[in-house]
Motif scaffolding. Structure first.
Motif, mmCIF file in Angstrom:
data_model
loop_
_atom_site.group_PDB
_atom_site.id
_atom_site.type_symbol
_atom_site.label_atom_id
_atom_site.label_comp_id
_atom_site.label_asym_id
_atom_site.label_seq_id
_atom_site.Cartn_x
_atom_site.Cartn_y
_atom_site.Cartn_z
ATOM 1 N N PRO A 87 0.803 -1.229 0.000
ATOM 2 C CA PRO A 87 0.000 0.000 0.000
ATOM 3 C C PRO A 87 0.833 1.275 0.000
ATOM 4 O O PRO A 87 0.320 2.334 -0.328
ATOM 5 C CB PRO A 87 -0.817 -0.107 1.290
ATOM 6 N N ARG A 88 2.099 1.169 0.394
ATOM 7 C CA ARG A 88 2.911 2.389 0.387
ATOM 8 C C ARG A 88 4.383 2.016 0.243
ATOM 9 O O ARG A 88 4.802 0.894 0.559
ATOM 10 C CB ARG A 88 2.689 3.247 1.620
ATOM 11 N N LEU A 89 5.133 2.963 -0.252
ATOM 12 C CA LEU A 89 6.581 2.812 -0.317
ATOM 13 C C LEU A 89 7.123 4.130 0.207
ATOM 14 O O LEU A 89 7.044 5.160 -0.476
ATOM 15 C CB LEU A 89 7.020 2.565 -1.765
ATOM 16 N N VAL A 148 5.140 12.123 17.374
ATOM 17 C CA VAL A 148 4.445 12.379 16.115
ATOM 18 C C VAL A 148 5.089 11.480 15.071
ATOM 19 O O VAL A 148 6.320 11.457 14.930
ATOM 20 C CB VAL A 148 4.566 13.867 15.714
ATOM 21 N N TRP A 149 4.257 10.725 14.383
ATOM 22 C CA TRP A 149 4.756 9.798 13.365
ATOM 23 C C TRP A 149 4.584 10.448 12.010
ATOM 24 O O TRP A 149 3.470 10.744 11.583
ATOM 25 C CB TRP A 149 3.999 8.471 13.455
ATOM 26 N N LEU A 150 5.732 10.681 11.375
ATOM 27 C CA LEU A 150 5.712 11.403 10.095
ATOM 28 C C LEU A 150 6.085 10.439 8.980
ATOM 29 O O LEU A 150 7.161 9.842 9.009
ATOM 30 C CB LEU A 150 6.725 12.556 10.133
ATOM 31 N N ASN A 151 5.187 10.298 8.032
ATOM 32 C CA ASN A 151 5.492 9.507 6.842
ATOM 33 C C ASN A 151 5.882 10.421 5.699
ATOM 34 O O ASN A 151 5.151 11.376 5.394
ATOM 35 C CB ASN A 151 4.256 8.721 6.377
ATOM 36 N N LEU A 152 7.010 10.129 5.095
ATOM 37 C CA LEU A 152 7.419 10.821 3.871
ATOM 38 C C LEU A 152 7.527 9.732 2.812
ATOM 39 O O LEU A 152 8.478 8.949 2.821
ATOM 40 C CB LEU A 152 8.763 11.528 4.071
ATOM 41 N N ASP A 153 6.527 9.670 1.961
ATOM 42 C CA ASP A 153 6.427 8.512 1.074
ATOM 43 C C ASP A 153 6.711 8.863 -0.369
ATOM 44 O O ASP A 153 6.313 9.929 -0.860
ATOM 45 C CB ASP A 153 4.999 7.932 1.146
ATOM 46 N N HIS A 154 7.355 7.921 -1.011
ATOM 47 C CA HIS A 154 7.468 8.031 -2.459
ATOM 48 C C HIS A 154 6.076 7.940 -3.062
ATOM 49 O O HIS A 154 5.715 8.701 -3.949
ATOM 50 C CB HIS A 154 8.357 6.902 -2.971
ATOM 51 N N ARG A 155 5.268 7.028 -2.547
ATOM 52 C CA ARG A 155 3.926 6.868 -3.087
ATOM 53 C C ARG A 155 3.092 6.025 -2.132
ATOM 54 O O ARG A 155 3.600 5.131 -1.474
ATOM 55 C CB ARG A 155 4.014 6.163 -4.438
#
Ligand code: GAL
Length: 977
Positions: A830-832, A939-946
Motif C-alpha cells: 500500500p505504500r513505499l 508524532v509519526w511522520l510519513n514521507l512517502d514516495h507513493r
C-alpha cells in the motif's frame, strides 16, 4: 386471515391513494407524546387497549414520530429509562439478509409489537375527517374510539382512513408490529427501525373537496411553450395568475413559459379551487424523454450529477425534521450535486417539495427490495409470485399517486435489487397508463424489458467506457431482441463510487467517461450519508455506532452501514470535496497561455457567476483580480487571455481561476465557489540530480556518525538528531491501516487479508552494512515480514546539503511478491516510504502542495495546490471506523513545528506524500472506534514516495493498476533541514 401481519395483502380499509398538497382545508397534527407499551409478540397487550376507557396511565411515553428502538425507554416491568441501542431489541442492521427466517409470508412469534394510544379533542366544525399516517414501520392496525379502521403495510408510504370523529375526546389506538409480511418487501441495506416514524395528521375533508389532482405540465423546447392541464377529482378551477391562466380542471392551455430544471427550478404558483376547497399548485413545466438512445430534459441531453440518498439522522433514524432535509438539499447543491435517487423508498414528502423549490432532479424509487431471496436462489421471489402481486402494485400506486405532481421527479424506479418477475411487467403497464410523462427504471432484470434505461451498479472504468460506446458485453440469458433493445437504451449508472470509509477514488475518472458519451445520462454515488448512531461506550465516551456494535445478534451487516459522503452527523467527508470538483458544472483550464471556460450546465449561462484570478508563488499570494469572461451559453466554451502576470525569478507560479456566485442564490450566498481551475504556469524547482558518492569506507565501531547537521545512532544507523532536533528514523514503511476499500467485498479484492496473511503489518529490519565518505553515509539493509520470504532490499544514502541533508533511498523488491508460496497470492504494497518518529511537542504542519484536506493518487483533483497550515490533530479525518487517512499527495515542501522546539523542514524532490499523526498505522488498524486512539507521545511522520489510491473496492472494481505502487526498483529523495 386473522394474522393480518403475516398476509401478503397490502392492507385493508384504507382510502384510495392520492396526491398531497397544502390547501385551505384545516389540518391537525397528531404528532406529540403518545402512550406506548412494547410487547414481545404480535398479540401486543391484548384487545382492551383499543377501547376508549382503557387505563394507560402507567404506560410509557413515546414521541410520535419516532422509532421506538431509538428512544430512551421504560421497560414493561417499570424501572429506569434505558436505551435499546446496542442490544438485539434495538436497531438491527443487515445488508442483504432478512433478520427473520426466510419463510414468506410468515414471521417468527417473537415479534416486538408496540401498542400506541393517543387521546385528543376533536376539532370543532369539521364535516368529515381523514386520518393520515405518513409512514409506519412495518405494519399497523388502527382503531378509533374502539372501532377498527383498518391496517396497512408499506413502511415508507402513506395510508389514510376515514375517521368518524365524535365531539370532544377521541381515542386513537395503533398496534405496530416490527415484523410482517411487508418485511419481505423491505430488505433494503439499512437499519431495521420500527415505529410510527413519520407524521400523523387529521385532515378536514369539506363537502366538495378535491380528493385528488394531477398536474400535467409539459414543455416544448422548440416553441418555448408550456402546456398545462390539471385533472381533478371534482369540477374545479385552475388559476395561475402569473401566466394569466384561469380555466377549468381538465382543460388545456399552451402558453410561453420558462421551463423547470434543477439549475433553474422555475415554479409557477397557482391554485385549484373546488366549491369545497382551495389547494396550492407549484407547477414546473418540463419534458423528460428518451430521444435517440439518450435522455433529454427540455430538449437537451441530461447528465445527472447524482447521489443516492437514504433518510438518516444519528439520533432519530429515518425520522427527519424539515431543517435536516433542507440541510441535505443545501449541502448537495453546494457540492454541485444536481440529482438524487431516493434510495430505496419514497422520502418524506417535504423533501420532494424542497427538491422542487431548490432544484434537484429526482429518481424516485418505490419501497421495494427483496434482496434476501438470494438465500433461496430467488425461489419464491415476491415479484414472481402471484400472491404478492397486489402488494407490489399497491406500493407503486401509493408512490406515484402521492408524488405525481412534483416537477423534480423525472424517473420512476420500480424497485431496488428484487430479482426478476412477472409483476414487474404489470407495474410497468400501470406506469405507462397512469403517467406516460416519466421514463421508468429497473436495474436488476438483465433483459431490461420493463425499463427505459440500461443500468448497472459499480462497473469498472473500462466497462463504463464500453457502455458509452454501446459496446458492452451481452448479459447472460437474454434473447437477441432483448440485447438489441438494451443496446439502444440510454445508460443510467444507478450506483457507483462506493463512499465507504476513506473513499471513493476515481470520481473524476468516472465523470470524464460519463460526460464523454451522450448515452450515459449520469450516475449516482453510493451514497449520501453514513447510517451511524450516536452512542456512548462503557466509559461514557461518545462514538458512532454501527452494525457490529449490536451485541448477540446474527445476521448483521457490520459496519457496512457507513458508506456516506457525509458522516452521520452531516459533517462532509473528503469524498464530497472531490465530488464537488468532479461535478463542477464549469470546466476551467489553462491552455496555451489562455484561460478556457466550458459551461457544462444542462441549462443556464454563466451570467450568474463572477470570475477571479489569483497568482501564488510557492503558495504565497502575489497578485489577484477580476477576470473578464463573457457569459457562456450552456454547452459552449470561451477562451480569454490570461491575466498579465509579473515575472518571478524563483519558485513555482500557480494561477487559479475561480467562478463564484455573483449574487445570493436560494441555496448559497454570494461568493460561493462553483468551479475552479489551476495550473502551474512557470516553475523553478531544485535539481533532482545528485552527484554520485565516492571514496568511502566501511563503517564499524560505536562512534557517533555525522553527516553535516545529521547525527546517527551507531548501532541502528538511524538518524537521531538533525541540528538541534531529536528524532528517530527512518524505517522503510510499506504498510497502511487498511481502508474499508482495502477490505474489498467478501473475498473479492480483499487485499487487506492478503496483507494480514503475509505479514505486511509486522516488518522486521536488517542492517547489512554502512559506508561513509566525506559528507555522506550510505546504509543498506532489508525489510521483510516474519515468516515470509518476500522483502525489500534498500539503501539509504545521506548527503550533507548546506544546513540540511538529502536522503536518497533505493528500494528493490526481492523474493516472491507475485504468486507467493502462501496461497499463490500477489501482494501489492500500500505504500513505499519512510517513517520518522518526532517529538510529541510538534503540533503544527505548514505545507506547500495539495490541500487542505487529505488527498490520494486517485482523489486529489478537488484539492488545490497552495500553502496550508494545520494543527497535527486536525490532519486526521475522524472516520468512525479508524483506518488510513490524512495523506497529502504532491507535497513540494513542508515544515513541522512545535512551541519551543526546532522546526523540521522537508523538501520533496520534486514531491513527497506526507502524513503526520500521533499514532501509527497499527494503532489505527487495531482501534474499533476513534476514542480508542491515544497519543503515543510522538508524532509519526510519513514521507512517502507513493501510497496506493483508495478506489471503491468495498463494492466495486479492484483498484486500477495505475493507482497502485509499482513493485519495481524505485529511487526517490527528500531533503531534511
Ligand atoms: C447496492 C445496494 C445498496 C447498497 C450498496 C452497497 O447493491 O443497492 O443498497 O447495499 O449496494 O453499499
Amino acid at each position: 386471515m386473522s394474522d393480518y401481519w403475516q398476509s401478503t395483502a397490502p392492507g385493508a380499509g384504507c382510502r384510495a391513494s392520492r396526491a398531497q398538497a397544502p390547501g385551505d382545508a384545516r389540518t391537525m397534527s397528531l404528532n406529540g407524546t403518545w402512550r406506548f407499551r412494547l410487547s414481545p409478540t404480535a398479540a401486543g397487550t391484548g384487545t382492551a387497549f383499543q377501547t376508549d376507557e382503557f387505563d394507560d396511565s402507567d404506560w410509557d411515553r413515546m414521541p410520535v414520530p419516532s422509532h421506538w428502538v431509538l428512544e430512551p425507554f421504560t421497560p414493561l416491568a417499570g424501572g429506569p429509562a434505558r436505551s435499546m441501542r446496542g442490544t438485539s431489541e434495538g436497531p438491527l442492521y443487515t445488508n442483504t439478509s432478512y433478520p427473520i427466517p426466510l419463510d414468506p409470508p410468515r414471521v417468527g412469534s417473537d415479534n416486538p409489537t408496540g401498542d400506541y394510544r393517543l387521546a385528543f379533542d376533536a376539532p370543532d366544525g369539521w364535516a368529515h375527517a381523514v386520518l393520515r399516517f405518513q409512514g409506519v414501520d412495518s405494519c399497523a392496525k388502527v382503531w378509533l374510539n374502539g372501532a377498527e379502521l383498518g391496517w396497512s403495510t408499506g413502511s415508507r408510504l402513506p395510508f389514510e382512513f376515514d375517521a368518524p370523529l365524535r365531539p370532544g375526546r377521541n381515542v386513537l389506538a395503533v398496534r405496530v408490529h416490527r415484523w410482517s409480511a411487508g418485511t419481505y418487501l423491505e430488505d433494503q441495506d439499512m437499519w431495521w427501525l420500527p415505529g410510527i416514524f413519520r407524521d400523523v395528521e387529521l385532515l378536514e375533508r369539506p363537502a366538495d373537496a378535491i380528493d385528488d389532482h394531477f398536474v400535467h405540465a409539459d414543455y416544448d423546447a422548440q416553441t418555448g411553450c408550456g402546456t398545462l392541464r390539471v385533472d381533478a377529482s371534482i369540477a374545479s378551477i385552475v388559476e395561475v395568475p402569473e401566466l394569466g391562466i384561469r380555466m377549468a380542471a381538465g382543460e388545456v392551455m399552451t402558453i410561453p413559459v420558462e421551463p423547470w430544471s434543477a439549475h433553474s427550478p422555475r415554479l409557477y404558483r397557482g391554485t385549484l379551487r373546488s366549491p369545497g376547497e382551495v389547494i396550492e399548485l407549484a407547477i414546473g413545466f418540463r419534458r423528460i424523454e428518451v430521444v435517440g438512445g439518450a435522455l433529454h430534459a427540455n430538449g437537451t441531453p441530461l447528465t445527472f450529477r447524482g447521489v443516492n440518498r437514504h433518510e438518516h439522522h444519528p439520533d432519530t433514524g429515518r425520522t427527519l425534521d424539515r431543517e435536516t432535509m433542507l440541510r441535505d438539499v443545501l449541502l448537495m447543491k453546494r457540492a454541485n450535486i444536481d440529482a438524487v435517487r431516493t434510495s430505496h423508498y419514497p422520502p418524506h414528502p417535504e423533501f420532494l417539495r424542497l427538491c422542487d423549490e431548490y432544484g434537484l432532479w429526482v429518481v424516485e424509487e418505490c419501497d421495494l427490495e427483496t434482496h434476501g431471496f438470494i438465500f433461496t436462489g430467488w425461489e419464491g421471489n415476491p415479484p414472481d409470485e402471484p400472491a404478492w402481486r397486489d402488494a407490489l402494485l399497491d406500493r407503486l400506486v401509493r408512490t406515484v399517486e402521492r408524488d405525481k405532481n412534483h416537477p423534480s421527479i423525472v424517473i420512476w424506479s420500480m424497485a431496488n435489487e428484487s430479482g426478476t418477475g412477472k409483476t414487474f411487467g404489470d407495474m410497468r403497464t400501470y406506469l405507462t397508463e397512469r403517467d406516460p410523462s416519466r421514463p421508468v427504471l429497473y436495474e436488476r432484470d438483465p433483459s431490461y424489458r420493463d425499463s427505459d434505461f440500461y443500468s448497472l451498479m459499480y462497473p469498472s472504468l473500462e466497462e463504463l467506457d464500453a457502455i458509452g460506446r454501446r459496446d458492452e458485453t451481452r448479459p447472460d440469458g437474454v434473447t437477441d431482441a432483448e440485447d438489441e433493445r438494451r443496446r439502444a437504451l440510454p445508460f443510467l449508472l444507478v450506483e457507483y463510487a462506493h463512499a465507504m470509509g476513506n473513499g471513493p477514488g476515481s470520481l473524476s475518472d468516472y465523470w470524464r467517461i460519463m460526460t464523454a458519451y451522450e448515452r450515459i445520462c449520469g450516475g449516482f454515488v453510493w451514497e449520501w450519508i453514513d447510517h451511524g448512531f450516536n452512542a456512548r461506550d462503557a466509559h461514557g465516551r461518545p462514538y458512532v455506532m454501527h452494525g457490529d456494535d449490536v451485541a448477540d445478534y446474527e445476521p448483521r451487516g457490520g459496519r457496512f452501514s457507513l458508506h456516506g459522503l457525509i458522516f452521520a452527523d452531516r459533517t462532509p467527508t473528503p469524498g464530497i470535496v472531490e465530488l464537488a470538483k468532479a461535478y463542477a458544472p464549469l470546466q476551467i483550464d489553462m491552455v496555451a497561455g489562455r484561460v478556457r471556460v466550458r459551461n457544462g450546465r444542462h441549462d443556464g449561462s454563466t451570467a450568474d457567476l463572477a470570475f477571479t484570478w489569483r497568482v501564488e508563488v510557492d503558495g504565497y499570494a502575489r497578485g489577484q483580480g477580476a477576470l473578464e469572461v463573457p457569459a457562456v451559453a450552456p454547452g459552449e466554451t470561451v477562451v480569454v487571455p490570461m491575466p498579465v502576470i509579473d515575472q518571478f525569478p524563483l519558485g513555482e507560479v500557480v494561477l487559479t481561476v475561480q467562478a463564484a456566485l455573483a449574487a445570493d442564490a436560494a441555496w448559497a450566498p454570494t461568493g460561493h465557489v462553483v468551479a475552479w481551475g489551476q495550473a502551474t504556469i512557470a516553475t523553478r524547482s531544485p535539481s533532482a540530480h545528485l552527484a554520485p558518492v565516492c571514496g568511502g569506507s566501511r563503517v564499524s565501531g560505536s562512534a557517533e556518525l555525522r553527516v553535516g547537521a545529521a547525527r546517527f545512532d551507531p548501532h541502528t544507523l538511524r538518524l537521531r538528531r538533525l541540528g538541534d532536533l531529536d528524532l528517530d528514523g527512518p524505517w522503510l514503511d510499506l504498510y497502511r491501516a487498511p481502508t474499508e476499500n482495502d477490505h474489498g467485498q467478501g473475498d473479492l479484492n480483499d487485499i487487506a487479508s492478503v496483507w494480514a496473511s503475509t505479514g505486511m503489518g509486522r516488518m522486521v529490519d536488517r542492517i547489512d552494512e554502512a559506508e561513509a565518505g566525506d559528507g555522506w553515509l550510505r546504509v543498506t539493509g532489508r525489510t521483510g515480514p516474519s515468516a515470509h520470504p518476500h522483502g525489500v532490499a534498500w539503501s539509504m544514502c545521506w548527503r550533507a546539503d548546506g544546513d540540511g541533508v538529502v536522503l536518497e533511498t533505493v528500494a528493490d523488491f526481492v523474493g516472491p511478491w507475485e504468486n507467493t508460496p502462501y496461497r499463490h497470492r500477489d501482494i501489492w504494497v500500500p505504500r513505499l516510504g519512510l517513517l520518522f518518529a518526532l517529538p510529541g511537542g510538534m503540533d503544527e504542519v505548514e505545507w506547500f502542495g495539495r490541500g487542505p484536506g487529505e488527498t490520494y493518487v486517485d482523489s486529489y483533483e478537488g484539492s488545490r495546490i497552495g500553502r496550508f497550515t494545520r494543527r497535527i490533530d486536525d490532519l486526521q479525518t475522524p472516520y468512525p471506523v479508524p483506518q488510513e487517512n490524512g495523506n497529502h499527495v504532491q507535497t513540494r515542501a513542508l515544515q513541522i513545528r512545535g512551541a519551543g522546539m526546532p522546526t523540521l523542514g522537508v523538501q520533496g524532490r520534486p514531491t513527497v506524500d506526507f502524513t503526520a499523526r500521533r499514532w501509527r498505522s497499527l494503532d489505527l488498524e487495531r482501534a474499533m472506534h476513534p476514542v480508542q486512539l491515544v497519543d503515543s507521545g510522538r508524532v509519526w511522520l510519513n514521507l512517502d514516495h507513493r501510497q496506493q489510491g483508495i478506489g471503491s473496492a468495498s463494492v466495486g472494481p479492484a483498484l486500477p493498476e495505475r493507482y497502485r505502487v509499482p513493485r519495481e526498483r524505485t529511487t526517490w529523495s527528500v531533503r531534511l533541514g
